[in-house]
Design a protein around this motif. Structure first.
Motif, PDB file in Angstrom:
ATOM      1  N   GLY A  51      34.213  42.569  40.112  1.00  0.00           N
ATOM      2  CA  GLY A  51      34.601  41.407  39.315  1.00  0.00           C
ATOM      3  C   GLY A  51      35.016  40.260  40.220  1.00  0.00           C
ATOM      4  N   ARG A  52      36.187  39.724  39.998  1.00  0.00           N
ATOM      5  CA  ARG A  52      36.672  38.621  40.833  1.00  0.00           C
ATOM      6  C   ARG A  52      37.450  39.114  42.046  1.00  0.00           C
ATOM      7  NH1 ARG A  52      38.111  34.995  35.830  1.00  0.00           N
ATOM      8  NH2 ARG A  52      36.095  34.032  35.500  1.00  0.00           N
ATOM      9  N   GLY A  53      37.305  40.378  42.395  1.00  0.00           N
ATOM     10  CA  GLY A  53      37.822  40.874  43.662  1.00  0.00           C
ATOM     11  C   GLY A  53      39.289  41.242  43.704  1.00  0.00           C
ATOM     12  N   ARG A  54      39.898  41.502  42.570  1.00  0.00           N
ATOM     13  CA  ARG A  54      41.328  41.831  42.517  1.00  0.00           C
ATOM     14  C   ARG A  54      41.692  42.928  43.509  1.00  0.00           C
ATOM     15  NH1 ARG A  54      45.794  43.403  42.937  1.00  0.00           N
ATOM     16  NH2 ARG A  54      47.309  43.979  41.395  1.00  0.00           N
ATOM     17  N   TRP A  55      40.980  44.064  43.455  1.00  0.00           N
ATOM     18  CA  TRP A  55      41.326  45.206  44.309  1.00  0.00           C
ATOM     19  C   TRP A  55      40.725  45.070  45.701  1.00  0.00           C
ATOM     20  CZ3 TRP A  55      45.441  47.230  42.788  1.00  0.00           C
ATOM     21  CH2 TRP A  55      45.746  47.274  41.431  1.00  0.00           C
ATOM     22  N   SER A  56      39.608  44.406  45.827  1.00  0.00           N
ATOM     23  CA  SER A  56      39.029  44.156  47.155  1.00  0.00           C
ATOM     24  C   SER A  56      40.014  43.372  48.009  1.00  0.00           C
ATOM     25  CB  SER A  56      37.732  43.349  47.049  1.00  0.00           C
ATOM     26  OG  SER A  56      36.736  44.034  46.359  1.00  0.00           O
ATOM     27  N   VAL A  57      40.588  42.343  47.426  1.00  0.00           N
ATOM     28  CA  VAL A  57      41.534  41.500  48.156  1.00  0.00           C
ATOM     29  C   VAL A  57      42.795  42.288  48.502  1.00  0.00           C
ATOM     30  CG1 VAL A  57      43.021  39.457  47.929  1.00  0.00           C
ATOM     31  CG2 VAL A  57      40.597  39.335  47.295  1.00  0.00           C
ATOM     32  N   GLU A  58      43.282  43.086  47.580  1.00  0.00           N
ATOM     33  CA  GLU A  58      44.474  43.886  47.881  1.00  0.00           C
ATOM     34  C   GLU A  58      44.188  44.881  49.003  1.00  0.00           C
ATOM     35  OE1 GLU A  58      47.763  46.836  45.926  1.00  0.00           O
ATOM     36  OE2 GLU A  58      47.060  45.115  44.774  1.00  0.00           O
ATOM     37  N   LEU A  59      43.047  45.545  48.955  1.00  0.00           N
ATOM     38  CA  LEU A  59      42.703  46.482  50.030  1.00  0.00           C
ATOM     39  C   LEU A  59      42.595  45.759  51.377  1.00  0.00           C
ATOM     40  CD1 LEU A  59      40.045  48.754  48.299  1.00  0.00           C
ATOM     41  CD2 LEU A  59      42.341  49.426  49.035  1.00  0.00           C
ATOM     42  N   ALA A  60      41.970  44.596  51.394  1.00  0.00           N
ATOM     43  CA  ALA A  60      41.842  43.826  52.641  1.00  0.00           C
ATOM     44  C   ALA A  60      43.225  43.441  53.174  1.00  0.00           C
ATOM     45  CB  ALA A  60      40.981  42.586  52.413  1.00  0.00           C
ATOM     46  N   ALA A  61      44.121  43.055  52.294  1.00  0.00           N
ATOM     47  CA  ALA A  61      45.475  42.693  52.710  1.00  0.00           C
ATOM     48  C   ALA A  61      46.229  43.901  53.271  1.00  0.00           C
ATOM     49  CB  ALA A  61      46.243  42.089  51.533  1.00  0.00           C
ATOM     50  N   ARG A  62      45.878  45.091  52.806  1.00  0.00           N
ATOM     51  CA  ARG A  62      46.530  46.315  53.289  1.00  0.00           C
ATOM     52  C   ARG A  62      45.960  46.773  54.621  1.00  0.00           C
ATOM     53  NH1 ARG A  62      48.782  49.684  48.502  1.00  0.00           N
ATOM     54  NH2 ARG A  62      48.898  51.309  50.088  1.00  0.00           N
ATOM     55  N   GLY A  63      44.817  46.198  55.032  1.00  0.00           N
ATOM     56  CA  GLY A  63      44.249  46.563  56.327  1.00  0.00           C
ATOM     57  C   GLY A  63      42.922  47.290  56.267  1.00  0.00           C
ATOM     58  N   TRP A  64      42.241  47.234  55.151  1.00  0.00           N
ATOM     59  CA  TRP A  64      40.927  47.849  55.012  1.00  0.00           C
ATOM     60  C   TRP A  64      39.846  46.824  55.331  1.00  0.00           C
ATOM     61  CZ3 TRP A  64      39.966  52.955  53.753  1.00  0.00           C
ATOM     62  CH2 TRP A  64      41.082  53.707  53.373  1.00  0.00           C
ATOM     63  N   ASP A  65      38.708  47.298  55.817  1.00  0.00           N
ATOM     64  CA  ASP A  65      37.519  46.475  56.029  1.00  0.00           C
ATOM     65  C   ASP A  65      36.688  46.614  54.755  1.00  0.00           C
ATOM     66  OD1 ASP A  65      35.313  45.110  56.934  1.00  0.00           O
ATOM     67  OD2 ASP A  65      34.634  46.709  58.257  1.00  0.00           O
ATOM     68  N   VAL A  66      36.782  45.639  53.865  1.00  0.00           N
ATOM     69  CA  VAL A  66      36.262  45.769  52.504  1.00  0.00           C
ATOM     70  C   VAL A  66      34.907  45.100  52.330  1.00  0.00           C
ATOM     71  CG1 VAL A  66      36.714  45.301  50.061  1.00  0.00           C
ATOM     72  CG2 VAL A  66      38.616  45.831  51.603  1.00  0.00           C
ATOM     73  N   THR A  67      34.019  45.832  51.675  1.00  0.00           N
ATOM     74  CA  THR A  67      32.768  45.289  51.155  1.00  0.00           C
ATOM     75  C   THR A  67      32.759  45.571  49.665  1.00  0.00           C
ATOM     76  OG1 THR A  67      31.570  45.706  53.214  1.00  0.00           O
ATOM     77  CG2 THR A  67      30.245  45.404  51.225  1.00  0.00           C
ATOM     78  N   GLY A  68      32.467  44.566  48.885  1.00  0.00           N
ATOM     79  CA  GLY A  68      32.366  44.739  47.445  1.00  0.00           C
ATOM     80  C   GLY A  68      30.976  44.381  46.974  1.00  0.00           C
ATOM     81  N   ILE A  69      30.560  45.009  45.880  1.00  0.00           N
ATOM     82  CA  ILE A  69      29.258  44.698  45.292  1.00  0.00           C
ATOM     83  C   ILE A  69      29.420  44.490  43.793  1.00  0.00           C
ATOM     84  CG2 ILE A  69      28.671  47.160  45.172  1.00  0.00           C
ATOM     85  CD1 ILE A  69      25.676  46.219  45.516  1.00  0.00           C
ATOM     86  N   ASP A  70      28.846  43.406  43.301  1.00  0.00           N
ATOM     87  CA  ASP A  70      28.856  43.097  41.874  1.00  0.00           C
ATOM     88  C   ASP A  70      27.567  42.367  41.547  1.00  0.00           C
ATOM     89  OD1 ASP A  70      31.486  42.826  39.701  1.00  0.00           O
ATOM     90  OD2 ASP A  70      29.586  41.859  39.201  1.00  0.00           O
TER      91      ASP A  70
END
Length: 163
Positions: A51-70
């Motif tokens: 969606g609009r990246g709610r959890w992607s952004v939180e994971l990135a802020a926690r220190g994850w290397d995030v890729t999202g697909i939508d």
């Protein structure tokens, strides 16, 4: 289904985004367990149907290397904007969760996240997501740190934690 979402995003009707707070405590607890005993940056995470990246952004802020697909272009733009506003780096890909290889999301994910996407797919699409997700994890799924989060309409989220 994507026609509905394209229309919904076009008119600004996204009630599922407000619903994500219902799973927040359990999701944060799950991610904390995966992170436990590890140093930042943690690893690669794949967010399916973000969606609009709610959890992607939180994971990135926690220190994850995030890729999202939508699959929804307006959602992709919204997620990129959210990440920029939060000052975090994440990659947002436009493509189908059923065709991860074709979308070029890569491999080696330690965490595969799905919040409110899987439950909207038909059985054939769900099977494709399962196959594609396993292939994107590769050997990392065998190190007992991978997890998949999915939820069904009207039900509590189910957590598949390999630990």
């Amino acid at each position: 289904m994507s026609r509905f979402y394209r229309f919904a995003y076009a008119v600004g009707f996204t009630p599922w985004e407000a619903d994500t707070e219902n799973v927040a405590p359990e999701l944060r607890s799950f991610v904390s367990r995966v992170e436990d005993g590890r140093e930042r940056p943690f690893a690669a995470a794949l967010d399916l149907g973000y969606g609009r990246g709610r959890w992607s952004v939180e994971l990135a802020a926690r220190g994850w290397d995030v890729t999202g697909i939508d699959v929804i272009p307006k959602a992709v733009l919204g997620a990129r904007r959210r990440a920029e506003e939060a000052g975090v780096a994440a990659q947002f890909v436009e493509g189908s969760v059923t065709a991860l290889r074709e979308a070029g999301v890569g491999t080696g994910y330690r965490l595969v996240l799905d919040v409110e996407c899987f439950n909207l797919l038909n059985d054939e699409e769900r099977a494709a997501v399962g196959r594609e997700s396993r292939r994107r994890c590769g050997a990392r799924c065998g190190d007992h740190s991978a997890g998949v989060v999915a939820s069904a309409p009207g039900a509590a989220p189910s957590w598949c934690d390999a630990r």
